[in-house]
Design a protein around this motif. Structure first.
Motif, PDB file in Angstrom:
ATOM      1  N   TRP A   1     -10.523 -14.890   2.055  1.00  0.00           N
ATOM      2  CA  TRP A   1     -11.788 -14.800   1.299  1.00  0.00           C
ATOM      3  C   TRP A   1     -12.197 -16.175   0.816  1.00  0.00           C
ATOM      4  O   TRP A   1     -13.357 -16.573   0.935  1.00  0.00           O
ATOM      5  N   GLU A   2     -11.253 -16.910   0.243  1.00  0.00           N
ATOM      6  CA  GLU A   2     -11.556 -18.203  -0.368  1.00  0.00           C
ATOM      7  C   GLU A   2     -11.928 -19.270   0.662  1.00  0.00           C
ATOM      8  O   GLU A   2     -12.620 -20.229   0.330  1.00  0.00           O
ATOM      9  N   THR A   3     -11.475 -19.117   1.888  1.00  0.00           N
ATOM     10  CA  THR A   3     -11.809 -20.075   2.940  1.00  0.00           C
ATOM     11  C   THR A   3     -12.934 -19.563   3.836  1.00  0.00           C
ATOM     12  O   THR A   3     -13.220 -20.159   4.877  1.00  0.00           O
ATOM     13  N   ASP A   4     -13.560 -18.474   3.413  1.00  0.00           N
ATOM     14  CA  ASP A   4     -14.710 -17.890   4.124  1.00  0.00           C
ATOM     15  C   ASP A   4     -14.399 -17.463   5.555  1.00  0.00           C
ATOM     16  O   ASP A   4     -15.289 -17.409   6.396  1.00  0.00           O
ATOM     17  N   GLN A   5     -13.131 -17.146   5.818  1.00  0.00           N
ATOM     18  CA  GLN A   5     -12.774 -16.586   7.117  1.00  0.00           C
ATOM     19  C   GLN A   5     -13.188 -15.119   7.183  1.00  0.00           C
ATOM     20  O   GLN A   5     -13.508 -14.614   8.254  1.00  0.00           O
ATOM     21  N   THR A   6     -13.135 -14.452   6.025  1.00  0.00           N
ATOM     22  CA  THR A   6     -13.600 -13.072   5.879  1.00  0.00           C
ATOM     23  C   THR A   6     -14.250 -12.949   4.510  1.00  0.00           C
ATOM     24  O   THR A   6     -14.147 -13.854   3.683  1.00  0.00           O
ATOM     25  N   THR A   7     -14.895 -11.826   4.276  1.00  0.00           N
ATOM     26  CA  THR A   7     -15.464 -11.548   2.954  1.00  0.00           C
ATOM     27  C   THR A   7     -14.812 -10.288   2.402  1.00  0.00           C
ATOM     28  O   THR A   7     -14.294  -9.457   3.165  1.00  0.00           O
TER      29      THR A   7
ATOM     30  N   VAL B   1      -3.447  -7.787  -8.467  1.00  0.00           N
ATOM     31  CA  VAL B   1      -4.448  -7.079  -9.274  1.00  0.00           C
ATOM     32  C   VAL B   1      -5.339  -6.215  -8.381  1.00  0.00           C
ATOM     33  O   VAL B   1      -5.675  -5.082  -8.725  1.00  0.00           O
ATOM     34  N   LEU B   2      -5.705  -6.750  -7.221  1.00  0.00           N
ATOM     35  CA  LEU B   2      -6.649  -6.071  -6.327  1.00  0.00           C
ATOM     36  C   LEU B   2      -5.972  -5.217  -5.267  1.00  0.00           C
ATOM     37  O   LEU B   2      -6.646  -4.581  -4.459  1.00  0.00           O
ATOM     38  N   ASP B   3      -4.646  -5.216  -5.254  1.00  0.00           N
ATOM     39  CA  ASP B   3      -3.869  -4.459  -4.273  1.00  0.00           C
ATOM     40  C   ASP B   3      -4.206  -4.875  -2.836  1.00  0.00           C
ATOM     41  O   ASP B   3      -4.478  -4.040  -1.973  1.00  0.00           O
ATOM     42  N   VAL B   4      -4.222  -6.192  -2.621  1.00  0.00           N
ATOM     43  CA  VAL B   4      -4.390  -6.765  -1.288  1.00  0.00           C
ATOM     44  C   VAL B   4      -3.302  -7.810  -1.100  1.00  0.00           C
ATOM     45  O   VAL B   4      -2.561  -8.125  -2.032  1.00  0.00           O
ATOM     46  N   SER B   5      -3.220  -8.397   0.083  1.00  0.00           N
ATOM     47  CA  SER B   5      -2.211  -9.429   0.325  1.00  0.00           C
ATOM     48  C   SER B   5      -2.718 -10.794  -0.134  1.00  0.00           C
ATOM     49  O   SER B   5      -3.918 -11.020  -0.273  1.00  0.00           O
ATOM     50  N   ARG B   6      -1.771 -11.698  -0.341  1.00  0.00           N
ATOM     51  CA  ARG B   6      -2.138 -13.069  -0.693  1.00  0.00           C
ATOM     52  C   ARG B   6      -2.957 -13.697   0.426  1.00  0.00           C
ATOM     53  O   ARG B   6      -3.900 -14.451   0.202  1.00  0.00           O
ATOM     54  N   GLN B   7      -2.633 -13.349   1.670  1.00  0.00           N
ATOM     55  CA  GLN B   7      -3.353 -13.871   2.816  1.00  0.00           C
ATOM     56  C   GLN B   7      -4.818 -13.425   2.800  1.00  0.00           C
ATOM     57  O   GLN B   7      -5.704 -14.177   3.206  1.00  0.00           O
ATOM     58  N   THR B   8      -5.063 -12.209   2.310  1.00  0.00           N
ATOM     59  CA  THR B   8      -6.433 -11.719   2.196  1.00  0.00           C
ATOM     60  C   THR B   8      -7.226 -12.581   1.226  1.00  0.00           C
ATOM     61  O   THR B   8      -8.357 -12.986   1.517  1.00  0.00           O
TER      62      THR B   8
ATOM     63  N   ASP C   1     -14.070  -6.659   1.279  1.00  0.00           N
ATOM     64  CA  ASP C   1     -14.609  -5.352   1.644  1.00  0.00           C
ATOM     65  C   ASP C   1     -15.422  -4.814   0.473  1.00  0.00           C
ATOM     66  O   ASP C   1     -15.190  -5.164  -0.690  1.00  0.00           O
ATOM     67  N   PHE C   2     -16.358  -3.952   0.791  1.00  0.00           N
ATOM     68  CA  PHE C   2     -17.249  -3.385  -0.222  1.00  0.00           C
ATOM     69  C   PHE C   2     -16.473  -2.776  -1.383  1.00  0.00           C
ATOM     70  O   PHE C   2     -16.843  -2.945  -2.542  1.00  0.00           O
ATOM     71  N   ASP C   3     -15.361  -2.107  -1.089  1.00  0.00           N
ATOM     72  CA  ASP C   3     -14.591  -1.435  -2.144  1.00  0.00           C
ATOM     73  C   ASP C   3     -13.843  -2.406  -3.055  1.00  0.00           C
ATOM     74  O   ASP C   3     -13.278  -1.992  -4.067  1.00  0.00           O
ATOM     75  N   LYS C   4     -13.863  -3.697  -2.738  1.00  0.00           N
ATOM     76  CA  LYS C   4     -13.215  -4.700  -3.588  1.00  0.00           C
ATOM     77  C   LYS C   4     -14.223  -5.489  -4.430  1.00  0.00           C
ATOM     78  O   LYS C   4     -13.826  -6.202  -5.356  1.00  0.00           O
ATOM     79  N   ILE C   5     -15.511  -5.357  -4.139  1.00  0.00           N
ATOM     80  CA  ILE C   5     -16.536  -6.108  -4.870  1.00  0.00           C
ATOM     81  C   ILE C   5     -16.552  -5.712  -6.352  1.00  0.00           C
ATOM     82  O   ILE C   5     -16.494  -6.577  -7.229  1.00  0.00           O
TER      83      ILE C   5
ATOM     84  N   GLY D   1     -16.645 -17.323  -1.022  1.00  0.00           N
ATOM     85  CA  GLY D   1     -15.283 -17.838  -1.072  1.00  0.00           C
ATOM     86  C   GLY D   1     -15.117 -18.955  -2.085  1.00  0.00           C
ATOM     87  O   GLY D   1     -14.136 -18.993  -2.832  1.00  0.00           O
ATOM     88  N   GLU D   2     -16.082 -19.863  -2.121  1.00  0.00           N
ATOM     89  CA  GLU D   2     -16.025 -20.964  -3.083  1.00  0.00           C
ATOM     90  C   GLU D   2     -16.124 -20.446  -4.515  1.00  0.00           C
ATOM     91  O   GLU D   2     -15.435 -20.936  -5.405  1.00  0.00           O
TER      92      GLU D   2
END
Length: 66
Positions: free
Chosen positions: A35-41, A24-31, A43-47, A4-5
């Motif tokens: 990610w940036e606050t390490d609440q979630t990581t 760009v990544l076709d996800v929400s701003r909340q997603t 998904d593999f398909d976004k790496i 996230g950092e």
């Protein structure tokens, strides 16, 4: 440094908003926020799209190693 950092650093270096990166990544701003606050990581398909967008390897994103 966490994933996230690293994502936050990469996004800020390019002066992107969370909304812009989300589009760009076709996800929400909340997603991006979670990610940036390490609440979630990412998904593999976004790496790969993240790495391609920022011009880094998956090792750099996931472990910080160049």
């Amino acid at each position: 440094m966490t994933i996230g950092e690293r994502l936050l650093k990469l996004r800020r270096e390019r002066n992107l908003s969370q909304e812009e990166l989300a589009n760009v990544l076709d996800v929400s701003r909340q997603t991006i926020s979670k990610w940036e606050t390490d609440q979630t990581t990412p998904d593999f398909d976004k790496i790969v799209p993240l790495c391609e967008y920022f011009g880094i390897t998956s090792d750099e994103l996931l472990s910080g190693k160049k």
